[in-house]
Design a protein around this motif. Structure first.
Motif, PDB file in Angstrom:
ATOM      1  N   ALA B 183       9.134 -11.562  -3.244  1.00 16.45           N
ATOM      2  CA  ALA B 183      10.424 -11.739  -3.898  1.00 16.45           C
ATOM      3  C   ALA B 183      10.081 -12.004  -5.357  1.00 16.45           C
ATOM      4  O   ALA B 183       9.068 -11.549  -5.851  1.00 16.45           O
ATOM      5  N   THR B 184      10.853 -12.738  -6.058  1.00 15.35           N
ATOM      6  CA  THR B 184      10.537 -12.998  -7.458  1.00 15.35           C
ATOM      7  C   THR B 184      10.169 -14.454  -7.632  1.00 15.35           C
ATOM      8  O   THR B 184      10.791 -15.318  -7.053  1.00 15.35           O
ATOM      9  N   MET B 185       9.147 -14.705  -8.452  1.00  7.71           N
ATOM     10  CA  MET B 185       8.854 -16.071  -8.834  1.00  7.71           C
ATOM     11  C   MET B 185       9.388 -16.326 -10.233  1.00  7.71           C
ATOM     12  O   MET B 185       9.032 -15.628 -11.175  1.00  7.71           O
ATOM     13  N   LEU B 186      10.233 -17.312 -10.360  1.00 11.07           N
ATOM     14  CA  LEU B 186      10.702 -17.752 -11.675  1.00 11.07           C
ATOM     15  C   LEU B 186      10.303 -19.211 -11.845  1.00 11.07           C
ATOM     16  O   LEU B 186      10.506 -20.020 -10.934  1.00 11.07           O
ATOM     17  N   VAL B 187       9.720 -19.535 -12.986  1.00  9.69           N
ATOM     18  CA  VAL B 187       9.300 -20.906 -13.263  1.00  9.69           C
ATOM     19  C   VAL B 187       9.709 -21.263 -14.690  1.00  9.69           C
ATOM     20  O   VAL B 187       9.467 -20.485 -15.621  1.00  9.69           O
ATOM     21  N   VAL B 188      10.343 -22.415 -14.838  1.00 10.10           N
ATOM     22  CA  VAL B 188      10.624 -22.957 -16.178  1.00 10.10           C
ATOM     23  C   VAL B 188       9.869 -24.272 -16.305  1.00 10.10           C
ATOM     24  O   VAL B 188      10.002 -25.161 -15.451  1.00 10.10           O
ATOM     25  N   LEU B 189       9.063 -24.372 -17.350  1.00 13.14           N
ATOM     26  CA  LEU B 189       8.295 -25.576 -17.629  1.00 13.14           C
ATOM     27  C   LEU B 189       8.753 -26.125 -18.970  1.00 13.14           C
ATOM     28  O   LEU B 189       9.042 -25.360 -19.896  1.00 13.14           O
ATOM     29  N   THR B 190       8.813 -27.449 -19.069  1.00 14.87           N
ATOM     30  CA  THR B 190       9.214 -28.065 -20.335  1.00 14.87           C
ATOM     31  C   THR B 190       8.242 -29.183 -20.670  1.00 14.87           C
ATOM     32  O   THR B 190       7.627 -29.773 -19.769  1.00 14.87           O
ATOM     33  N   THR B 191       8.115 -29.496 -21.945  1.00 17.75           N
ATOM     34  CA  THR B 191       7.324 -30.656 -22.342  1.00 17.75           C
ATOM     35  C   THR B 191       7.879 -31.213 -23.644  1.00 17.75           C
ATOM     36  O   THR B 191       8.428 -30.471 -24.466  1.00 17.75           O
ATOM     37  N   ASP B 192       7.706 -32.515 -23.800  1.00 13.00           N
ATOM     38  CA  ASP B 192       8.105 -33.141 -25.059  1.00 13.00           C
ATOM     39  C   ASP B 192       6.888 -33.448 -25.925  1.00 13.00           C
ATOM     40  O   ASP B 192       6.988 -34.162 -26.918  1.00 13.00           O
ATOM     41  N   ALA B 193       5.726 -32.921 -25.540  1.00  9.27           N
ATOM     42  CA  ALA B 193       4.534 -33.098 -26.375  1.00  9.27           C
ATOM     43  C   ALA B 193       4.698 -32.305 -27.672  1.00  9.27           C
ATOM     44  O   ALA B 193       5.443 -31.331 -27.736  1.00  9.27           O
ATOM     45  N   VAL B 194       4.000 -32.751 -28.689  1.00 12.46           N
ATOM     46  CA  VAL B 194       3.978 -32.007 -29.951  1.00 12.46           C
ATOM     47  C   VAL B 194       2.920 -30.913 -29.836  1.00 12.46           C
ATOM     48  O   VAL B 194       1.735 -31.205 -29.606  1.00 12.46           O
ATOM     49  N   THR B 195       3.338 -29.687 -29.925  1.00  6.95           N
ATOM     50  CA  THR B 195       2.428 -28.558 -29.696  1.00  6.95           C
ATOM     51  C   THR B 195       2.700 -27.493 -30.752  1.00  6.95           C
ATOM     52  O   THR B 195       3.343 -27.734 -31.757  1.00  6.95           O
ATOM     53  N   ASN B 196       2.200 -26.308 -30.459  1.00  2.62           N
ATOM     54  CA  ASN B 196       2.530 -25.137 -31.278  1.00  2.62           C
ATOM     55  C   ASN B 196       2.447 -23.925 -30.363  1.00  2.62           C
ATOM     56  O   ASN B 196       1.869 -23.995 -29.266  1.00  2.62           O
ATOM     57  N   PRO B 197       3.018 -22.809 -30.758  1.00  5.39           N
ATOM     58  CA  PRO B 197       3.074 -21.642 -29.852  1.00  5.39           C
ATOM     59  C   PRO B 197       1.700 -21.173 -29.373  1.00  5.39           C
ATOM     60  O   PRO B 197       1.552 -20.803 -28.207  1.00  5.39           O
ATOM     61  N   GLU B 198       0.697 -21.216 -30.243  1.00  3.17           N
ATOM     62  CA  GLU B 198      -0.635 -20.732 -29.857  1.00  3.17           C
ATOM     63  C   GLU B 198      -1.217 -21.613 -28.755  1.00  3.17           C
ATOM     64  O   GLU B 198      -1.775 -21.141 -27.773  1.00  3.17           O
ATOM     65  N   MET B 199      -1.101 -22.932 -28.955  1.00  2.00           N
ATOM     66  CA  MET B 199      -1.625 -23.869 -27.956  1.00  2.00           C
ATOM     67  C   MET B 199      -0.885 -23.690 -26.635  1.00  2.00           C
ATOM     68  O   MET B 199      -1.497 -23.684 -25.558  1.00  2.00           O
TER      69      MET B 199
END
Lengths: 388, 388
Positions: B183-199
């Motif tokens: 079937a389809t796997m959908l995953v949403v992950l969130t974080t409040d850490a300070v990051t950047n797109p590359e990391m």
């Protein structure tokens, strides 16, 4: 008549007590010549059974005088003892028949990881040798069955350029295929045409490539798959290579259809044809990817023309195609047109046992067809209960 | 709390009427910042759904402000209209939220090859926007379920080198995996850490590689699989890449276990560990080959420790090993030793839901584990009845 339809062959099938069911379980096919040319192809599984190791050696000189086969035990993953047992089986047959053990091909099928009961095997070889008959082909076909519900047999008759008739006969077992295969596929082919080992080898590989290798029941490759072809030359007919290969391919194709038609638990026989492909290889890869999709196969079992499961399988391949150029026709209804929604899926009738799925790749003019079957409750039942 | 456990996020799950069952079917996750960094990985299926095409573009600048998800329709194989519908959905959410449509990731799951009912979708986006809440993560997890029997959620809490706490949360649906996937796997992950797109991108790919990509329920790759990671920076914590990746991997691993544990029709959760491999890649290839064997999977359903089906699957790979050096241990019993018969197979207890198959390749010191499940009557039943 099957493998004894061609002149120069005798066969037998007997009960040696290997199967708890008490059904026949040892078969013998003998080539009485005058020629003893032979060829064979084996599983490409690296975990090959002891009889496969033995038979690869036996056939390597292009000669085989006899094939001894047993159901009721695969003799795979059985170590040095297993190889010795295959050797001993060949020697026993050779002693009785007055031939060399090195000219006896051995085939086994059944549960992996158990030693064969050699007392029963050797008694079975004796009984089969004593029972050899010029009309014993059918008995041999019955004795190699495992989960098969019917024996599989095929005969082809052709003539050479002088009008002399020759015959090709075959028996097969296993609800599956050569590589990969469900359970084990064993096939013995015989002919009374005048040939030579090189011609047999080329013809056999050609025939197997487009028949057994395109029957893919459940994507699982056996440790024991063997297709062996024996030639007696007894007809005196000398067919050309092209004609002979065509006849052999016809026999193999009929046996492959019968194998898929009797696949474990199947309720639909499915032909998946990829066409307008950039290459035959691309077509085969695409059709095989669909044939291996459990989601597609369960949908067909449920009579559900769920063409999204066809496209999602096609999309996993690296064949040449543009996703928005793909079309899919199921039993004559073009349910997917140019990557999108085509005719109403409710128009598809999946009531009949035969199902044809046609995938238009719009990338060339090559094609290939893979035969498979649906994934059913009965498949799960049979295979969850097989060894226990 | 799940995706709303980290600071800076709101979420909602509502019923838009896409599912005949009347269950929730539209979810929305919004990143209120201050940072809007994001990363995502998508299915490698070449027949990718319209929302995947849209979302690949949306995420390409490393920023996403919101994720809108629907169950009840995959919007796959729906042509130009399907892409327009994904675009319209993103624009609707953007208008309401006062953000750019190009910063809205869109995910869909359900039947392939049907256009979405856009009136219902757009009403659903309105309702979800109105319902956004700082504790809405669980509602979002429920609204993305299809054949899932339970919502899948996970939270990790860590600290940076100064002791400041940060959180990673996740929700998942789909009884399967990323590539391939059931079937389809959908995953949403969130974080409040300070990051950047590359990391985020590096950490996400690392985490997915050893978690979702090693959960292989039925070998089928979806057109819609998406894993998206949003970062708000709201905690002020600045974790190192190694620590952050470890935390993210922990969340992904827990979600992957929950996906396999709820796989369609499964009665056993199976971990297949290949070890003493020449490379991690070899170990993964071997374990995955076993995970994809229908014969092995039906045997486990039947509580049959049929180790021949493990070896015959291993033998189809090109990993480095000697067939007569292979050993297989099932739930602690070494049933195959050096390619042959080991301990008595009747000693294996396959009663428990958890099954561990360990394959010793004797070729090095690398290892990998693939999670899968058995092939059951219920799998066939659910998937033969899915769209009809």
């Amino acid at each position: 008549m099957t493998v004894t339809a061609p002149k120069g062959f005798r066969a037998a099938g007997v009960t040696a007590g290997l199967k708890a069911s008490g059904k026949p379980d040892v078969a013998l096919v003998v080539n009485d010549g005058p020629d003893k040319s032979a060829a064979a192809v084996f599983t490409s599984n690296r975990v090959a059974a002891a009889p496969v190791h033995w038979s690869r050696q036996a056939i390597s000189d292009g000669r085989a005088d006899a094939v001894i086969l047993n159901s009721g035990g695969a003799n795979a993953c059985t170590g040095a003892q297993g190889f010795q047992n295959a050797h001993t089986t060949a020697e026993k047959a050779a002693d009785i028949l007055g031939i060399s053990a090195g000219d006896v091909v051995v085939c086994s099928t059944g549960l992996i990881g158990e030693q064969l009961p050699m007392d029963k095997i050797l008694a079975g070889v004796e009984a089969a040798s004593a029972g050899l008959a010029a009309d014993g082909g059918h008995d041999a076909a019955v004795a190699i069955m495992t989960t098969d519900t019917v024996p599989k047999e095929s005969v082809f008759t052709g003539t050479d350029s002088e009008g002399t008739e020759y015959t090709i006969g075959g028996i097969a077992k296993g609800a599956g295929m050569l590589a990969p295969g469900l359970a084990t596929m064993l096939v013995v082919l015989t002919t009374d045409a005048v040939t030579n080992p090189e011609m047999l080898d080329v013809a056999l590989r050609d025939a197997v490539r487009v028949t057994f290798n395109r029957a893919d029941s459940d994507g699982c490759m056996s440790t024991n798959d063997t297709v062996v072809l024996l030639s007696s030359g007894a007809s005196g007919a000398v067919p050309g290579e092209v004609d002979f290969t065509a006849g052999l391919t016809q026999v193999c194709a009929e046996l492959a259809r019968k194998l898929i038609g009797d696949a474990e638990g199947a309720s639909h026989d499915i032909a998946i044809r990829a066409f307008n492909a950039a290459s035959e290889s691309d077509a085969e890869v695409v059709a095989r990817a669909v044939a291996r999709s459990n989601l597609f196969k369960t949908a067909i079992f449920g009579k559900d023309p769920n063409w999204g499961r066809v496209l999602s399988a096609v999309g996993t391949t690296d064949a040449v195609f543009e996703p928005d150029a793909l079309s899919v026709t199921i039993n004559g209804v073009e349910v997917c047109r140019k990557g999108g929604i085509g005719e109403d899926r409710s128009l598809v009738d999946l009531g009949p046992r035969e199902v044809l799925v046609e995938i238009d790749l719009q990338a060339g003019d090559a094609e290939a067809t893979i035969l498979t079957n649906d994934l059913t409750h009965d498949y799960v039942h049979e295979n969850s209960a097989y060894s226990s």
